[in-house]
Design a protein around this motif. Structure first.
Motif, PDB file in Angstrom:
ATOM      1  N   ILE A  60       0.919  -1.400  -0.028  1.00 39.01           N
ATOM      2  CA  ILE A  60       0.294  -0.161  -0.106  1.00 39.01           C
ATOM      3  C   ILE A  60       1.011   1.337  -0.019  1.00 39.01           C
ATOM      4  O   ILE A  60       0.558   2.263  -0.973  1.00 39.01           O
ATOM      5  CB  ILE A  60      -1.097   0.048   1.234  1.00 39.01           C
ATOM      6  N   PHE A  61       2.003   1.269   0.653  1.00 36.25           N
ATOM      7  CA  PHE A  61       2.736   2.504   0.935  1.00 36.25           C
ATOM      8  C   PHE A  61       4.149   2.324   0.380  1.00 36.25           C
ATOM      9  O   PHE A  61       4.936   1.238   0.616  1.00 36.25           O
ATOM     10  CB  PHE A  61       2.822   2.831   2.450  1.00 36.25           C
ATOM     11  N   ALA A  67       2.798  10.135   1.053  1.00 37.15           N
ATOM     12  CA  ALA A  67       1.652   9.298   1.379  1.00 37.15           C
ATOM     13  C   ALA A  67       1.036   9.775   2.521  1.00 37.15           C
ATOM     14  O   ALA A  67       1.555  10.153   3.603  1.00 37.15           O
ATOM     15  CB  ALA A  67       1.622   7.830   1.204  1.00 37.15           C
ATOM     16  N   ILE A  68      -0.425   9.828   2.505  1.00 39.67           N
ATOM     17  CA  ILE A  68      -1.324  10.289   3.679  1.00 39.67           C
ATOM     18  C   ILE A  68      -2.031   8.924   4.160  1.00 39.67           C
ATOM     19  O   ILE A  68      -2.462   8.276   3.455  1.00 39.67           O
ATOM     20  CB  ILE A  68      -2.323  11.437   3.427  1.00 39.67           C
ATOM     21  N   ALA A  69      -2.244   8.590   5.372  1.00 39.19           N
ATOM     22  CA  ALA A  69      -2.591   7.488   5.842  1.00 39.19           C
ATOM     23  C   ALA A  69      -3.633   7.726   7.479  1.00 39.19           C
ATOM     24  O   ALA A  69      -3.019   8.864   8.035  1.00 39.19           O
ATOM     25  CB  ALA A  69      -1.274   6.430   6.421  1.00 39.19           C
ATOM     26  N   HIS A  70      -4.531   7.168   7.299  1.00 37.20           N
ATOM     27  CA  HIS A  70      -5.357   7.129   8.820  1.00 37.20           C
ATOM     28  C   HIS A  70      -4.899   6.026   9.484  1.00 37.20           C
ATOM     29  O   HIS A  70      -4.934   4.768   8.833  1.00 37.20           O
ATOM     30  CB  HIS A  70      -6.836   6.980   8.347  1.00 37.20           C
ATOM     31  N   VAL A  71      -4.366   6.047  10.531  1.00 35.41           N
ATOM     32  CA  VAL A  71      -3.899   4.728  11.427  1.00 35.41           C
ATOM     33  C   VAL A  71      -4.495   4.952  12.656  1.00 35.41           C
ATOM     34  O   VAL A  71      -4.825   5.987  13.167  1.00 35.41           O
ATOM     35  CB  VAL A  71      -2.290   4.932  11.814  1.00 35.41           C
ATOM     36  N   SER A 130       3.708  10.960   5.212  1.00 33.51           N
ATOM     37  CA  SER A 130       5.053  10.802   5.244  1.00 33.51           C
ATOM     38  C   SER A 130       5.737  11.700   4.135  1.00 33.51           C
ATOM     39  O   SER A 130       5.263  12.241   3.197  1.00 33.51           O
ATOM     40  CB  SER A 130       5.610   9.423   4.484  1.00 33.51           C
ATOM     41  N   ARG A 131       7.036  12.049   4.607  1.00 38.25           N
ATOM     42  CA  ARG A 131       7.685  13.178   3.864  1.00 38.25           C
ATOM     43  C   ARG A 131       9.130  12.716   3.426  1.00 38.25           C
ATOM     44  O   ARG A 131       9.978  13.149   3.974  1.00 38.25           O
ATOM     45  CB  ARG A 131       7.864  14.575   4.475  1.00 38.25           C
ATOM     46  N   SER A 395      -7.681   3.165 -10.277  1.00 36.07           N
ATOM     47  CA  SER A 395      -6.516   3.413 -11.035  1.00 36.07           C
ATOM     48  C   SER A 395      -5.203   3.140 -10.460  1.00 36.07           C
ATOM     49  O   SER A 395      -4.078   3.199 -11.148  1.00 36.07           O
ATOM     50  CB  SER A 395      -6.672   4.967 -11.551  1.00 36.07           C
ATOM     51  N   MET A 396      -5.288   2.822  -9.110  1.00 33.08           N
ATOM     52  CA  MET A 396      -4.021   2.567  -8.225  1.00 33.08           C
ATOM     53  C   MET A 396      -3.832   1.148  -8.175  1.00 33.08           C
ATOM     54  O   MET A 396      -4.720   0.175  -8.238  1.00 33.08           O
ATOM     55  CB  MET A 396      -4.207   3.057  -6.920  1.00 33.08           C
ATOM     56  N   ARG A 397      -2.511   0.788  -8.063  1.00 29.75           N
ATOM     57  CA  ARG A 397      -2.135  -0.571  -8.014  1.00 29.75           C
ATOM     58  C   ARG A 397      -1.130  -0.864  -7.198  1.00 29.75           C
ATOM     59  O   ARG A 397      -0.352  -0.089  -6.470  1.00 29.75           O
ATOM     60  CB  ARG A 397      -1.352  -1.108  -9.365  1.00 29.75           C
ATOM     61  N   CYS A 398      -0.999  -2.049  -6.336  1.00 29.70           N
ATOM     62  CA  CYS A 398      -0.126  -2.576  -5.420  1.00 29.70           C
ATOM     63  C   CYS A 398       1.331  -2.401  -5.842  1.00 29.70           C
ATOM     64  O   CYS A 398       1.756  -2.348  -7.078  1.00 29.70           O
ATOM     65  CB  CYS A 398      -0.365  -3.868  -5.036  1.00 29.70           C
ATOM     66  N   HIS A 399       2.178  -2.034  -4.993  1.00 25.44           N
ATOM     67  CA  HIS A 399       3.630  -1.502  -5.388  1.00 25.44           C
ATOM     68  C   HIS A 399       4.641  -2.792  -5.849  1.00 25.44           C
ATOM     69  O   HIS A 399       5.405  -2.787  -6.768  1.00 25.44           O
ATOM     70  CB  HIS A 399       4.249  -0.835  -4.188  1.00 25.44           C
TER      71      HIS A 399
END
Length: 419
Positions: A60-61, A67-71, A130-131, A395-399
């Motif tokens: 996912i990341f 990337a922005i994530a809700h944890v 994340s930056r 439109s997104m795919r796993c890395h």
């Protein structure tokens, strides 16, 4: 004389028991949303669910992209070990202060922006960005210094980390393998949550004179893929205490990012009302600038972002309280607070509803009142690995495996009709 007795070998009965074959023949599975419904003989079997393995976070990341994530994570057995515990009769609200103190420290040293947080009695929510682009601008010595402030070799008497010495910094900066690994850790959600949960659990177990797990399992992470999902998740996190009937207003929502932002706005308004004479005008300006750096929400990322006029690039923070000064929503902080107040009045029972229409930000995003309220109320149930509109998620795919992400049926229906 030893006498041998014959053992009687009974033939195993291989005939099925009565009713087993009938049960198997009449077992009909069907899907109802995300639930697996099993019917046998016309009766619905409860507690039957479709169990799917959770997707690995490396799918996912990508560690090299923003990337922005809700944890979020829960304490073990859903006990109230961060607030009023009805079983032990003790109050553990001070542990919420622990978590917030760690959040302030992590925001100043990690290469991660803290966009929002909410700490409740049995779990807490964070919105992180994340930056790695900011971490890439740091020198090797800066990377080593920040890591040694997070994981110090030496501490003071009160437990705070001591400033790392030159040999400690050189031991990391001079090793290419260790330096590259730590540089990646500084922008990793996993290391943020690992250190946070470990330190809270260790301190709580020491206080309770217990050992073992404090948190139920590893943290859950949902990637926020577009602006609509980010705005809905931010409202979901900030309105958690009101939705749980712990607080009645945004100002009373203790240990939340929205409370810190409101306190900072109130303090800023009070400073602006202070009289300023021409004689000490320069000193007053210096005092205002110092207060702005120590305001209550200095460790949080600013709300507003202007994609047209804001500078392009990492935008590293000069205050040292947070990773960068880049916002995350295309709206002013005051408008965001008004949206939260309007949403609370629509979703929380007993709240007086205003006669105003849908806020402009929702009109721009193409979200009506019913869709928005359901998104904010059930955000945790609607999305699993990735949150966003169907077109964006599809439109997104796993890395690594390049598979498509799964979007739950109700979320797909909700955002397709609204879009």
């Amino acid at each position: 004389m030893l006498q041998l007795t014959k053992q009687r070998h009974h033939k195993r009965d291989t005939t099925p028991q009565e009713g087993h074959s009938t049960f198997a023949k009449n077992l009909t599975p069907s899907m109802q949303g995300d639930r697996l419904i099993l019917k046998a003989g016309g009766k619905v079997l409860e507690n039957a669910r479709w169990v799917m393995s959770r997707m690995a976070r490396c799918e996912i990341f990508d560690p090299d992209e923003v990337a922005i994530a809700h944890v979020y994570t829960r304490v073990c057995r859903r006990c109230f070990l961060l607030g009023d515990d009805p079983f032990s009769g003790k109050n553990f609200d001070h542990r919420k202060v622990w978590i917030e103190e760690h959040l302030r420290q992590f925001a100043s040293f990690f290469g991660i922006d803290l966009l929002g947080f909410s700490i409740l009695s049995d779990h807490f929510h964070l919105i992180l960005r994340s930056r790695p682009d900011v971490v890439a601008t740091w020198s090797d010595e800066e990377v080593a210094r920040r890591w040694l402030m997070l994981c110090p070799h030496r501490r003071t008497a009160d437990g705070s980390p001591m400033t790392p010495a030159d040999p400690e910094i050189k031991s990391i900066a001079g090793c290419p393998v260790k330096r590259a690994e730590i540089r990646q850790r500084l922008s990793s959600f996993s290391w943020w949550m690992r250190l946070l949960c470990q330190r809270v659990a260790t301190r709580a177990n020491r206080e309770d004179e217990q050992t073992g797990r404090f948190f139920q399992d590893r943290y859950h992470a949902t990637r926020l893929a577009d602006e609509a999902s980010l705005l809905a998740c931010a409202a979901y996190v900030d309105l958690n205490p009101i939705r749980a009937a712990i607080a009645e207003t945004l100002e009373q929502s203790d240990h939340t990012s929205v409370q810190r932002r409101i306190e900072a706005l109130v303090e800023e308004a009070a400073v602006a009302r202070e009289p300023c004479s021409e004689a000490n005008g320069g000193e007053a300006d210096d005092a205002r600038s110092r207060r702005s750096t120590i305001r209550g929400d200095a460790f949080l990322s600013p709300v507003s972002i202007d994609e047209q006029f804001d500078p392009v690039g990492p935008c590293e923070s000069a205050s040292g309280k947070r990773c960068s000064d880049k916002g995350f929503l295309a709206m002013r902080a005051a408008d965001y607070l008004e949206l939260l107040d309007w949403t609370a009045r629509q979703t929380v029972p007993g709240k007086h509803r205003t006669a105003t229409g849908v806020p402009p930000i929702l009109v721009r995003l193409g979200l009506d009142r019913a869709t928005w309220c359901e998104l904010v109320k059930d955000f945790g149930r609607l999305f699993c690995s990735v949150a966003g509109r169907p077109g964006c998620v599809d439109s997104m795919r796993c890395h690594r495996t390049h598979r498509r992400y799964h979007l739950r049926r109700r979320a797909r229906e909700l955002l397709t009709t609204s879009g």
